[in-house]
Design a protein around this motif. Sequence first.
Motif, PDB file in Angstrom:
ATOM      1  N   ASP A 177      23.841 137.371  39.094  1.00 58.98           N
ATOM      2  CA  ASP A 177      24.001 136.548  40.293  1.00 58.98           C
ATOM      3  C   ASP A 177      25.485 136.527  40.694  1.00 58.98           C
ATOM      4  N   ALA A 178      25.926 137.619  41.303  1.00 60.14           N
ATOM      5  CA  ALA A 178      27.338 137.735  41.680  1.00 60.14           C
ATOM      6  C   ALA A 178      27.735 136.648  42.670  1.00 60.14           C
ATOM      7  N   GLU A 179      26.860 136.330  43.601  1.00 56.26           N
ATOM      8  CA  GLU A 179      27.198 135.294  44.582  1.00 56.26           C
ATOM      9  C   GLU A 179      27.346 133.932  43.897  1.00 56.26           C
ATOM     10  N   GLY A 180      26.542 133.688  42.870  1.00 52.95           N
ATOM     11  CA  GLY A 180      26.674 132.459  42.089  1.00 52.95           C
ATOM     12  C   GLY A 180      28.007 132.405  41.356  1.00 52.95           C
ATOM     13  N   ILE A 181      28.441 133.561  40.874  1.00 54.21           N
ATOM     14  CA  ILE A 181      29.744 133.627  40.192  1.00 54.21           C
ATOM     15  C   ILE A 181      30.863 133.331  41.187  1.00 54.21           C
ATOM     16  N   PHE A 182      30.766 133.902  42.391  1.00 49.21           N
ATOM     17  CA  PHE A 182      31.768 133.612  43.425  1.00 49.21           C
ATOM     18  C   PHE A 182      31.771 132.121  43.750  1.00 49.21           C
ATOM     19  N   ALA A 183      30.584 131.526  43.808  1.00 47.69           N
ATOM     20  CA  ALA A 183      30.494 130.091  44.082  1.00 47.69           C
ATOM     21  C   ALA A 183      31.140 129.294  42.952  1.00 47.69           C
ATOM     22  N   SER A 184      30.920 129.712  41.698  1.00 45.42           N
ATOM     23  CA  SER A 184      31.497 128.979  40.559  1.00 45.42           C
ATOM     24  C   SER A 184      33.024 129.059  40.560  1.00 45.42           C
ATOM     25  N   LEU A 185      33.557 130.119  41.139  1.00 44.88           N
ATOM     26  CA  LEU A 185      35.014 130.253  41.262  1.00 44.88           C
ATOM     27  C   LEU A 185      35.552 129.455  42.459  1.00 44.88           C
ATOM     28  N   GLY A 186      34.644 128.945  43.285  1.00 42.73           N
ATOM     29  CA  GLY A 186      35.042 128.216  44.478  1.00 42.73           C
ATOM     30  C   GLY A 186      35.343 129.115  45.658  1.00 42.73           C
ATOM     31  N   LEU A 187      35.079 130.404  45.506  1.00 44.89           N
ATOM     32  CA  LEU A 187      35.407 131.343  46.578  1.00 44.89           C
ATOM     33  C   LEU A 187      34.449 131.255  47.759  1.00 44.89           C
ATOM     34  N   ARG A 188      33.179 131.044  47.493  1.00 42.85           N
ATOM     35  CA  ARG A 188      32.198 131.020  48.594  1.00 42.85           C
ATOM     36  C   ARG A 188      32.581 129.988  49.654  1.00 42.85           C
ATOM     37  N   GLU A 189      32.984 128.819  49.212  1.00 43.76           N
ATOM     38  CA  GLU A 189      33.295 127.751  50.167  1.00 43.76           C
ATOM     39  C   GLU A 189      34.603 127.983  50.916  1.00 43.76           C
ATOM     40  N   HIS A 190      35.411 128.934  50.447  1.00 47.72           N
ATOM     41  CA  HIS A 190      36.679 129.225  51.100  1.00 47.72           C
ATOM     42  C   HIS A 190      36.674 130.534  51.881  1.00 47.72           C
ATOM     43  N   LEU A 191      35.502 131.147  51.984  1.00 47.05           N
ATOM     44  CA  LEU A 191      35.382 132.363  52.784  1.00 47.05           C
ATOM     45  C   LEU A 191      34.799 132.005  54.141  1.00 47.05           C
TER      46      LEU A 191
END
Length: 143
Positions: A104-118
């Motif tokens: 779940d790469a998108e989940g990993i990006f979310a866990s890094l906080g990146l999804r909300e900052h893109l």
Amino acid sequence: MTLDDIRADFALLDDWEDRYRYVIELGRALPPFPDALRTDANKVRGCASQVWLATERVGSPGAPAAGDKLEMQGMSDAHIVQGLIALLFIIYRGKTLDEIVKTDAEGIFASLGLREHLTPQRSNGLASMVKRIRSDATEMLAA
């Protein structure tokens, strides 16, 4: 560089500008993308930027195909997207084709906080890149 290294480095960076610079630096560290791979077949659809991903199946002689891995090369004309490509490669590095499909790469990006900052466009582009890598791995598993 591992995903744990990324997480540790992100924990040390207090603001998102520093994290963006860090992601951009990851992208700058990618090896050059050969001009011969800048083909229509390698172009990722759904990205606002120009993005190319080339994948190749890599297996061990005598090992079952399920243990095969994916060698990836990529590039973008946008610095931040180039960094997102580098992060994806770190996430998938060393994984088998089956593990890539299940990650779940998108989940990993979310866990890094990146999804909300893109931006929404960058998020859509990220989803397109993940879909492309999973699709390539799925097709290779079926072959």
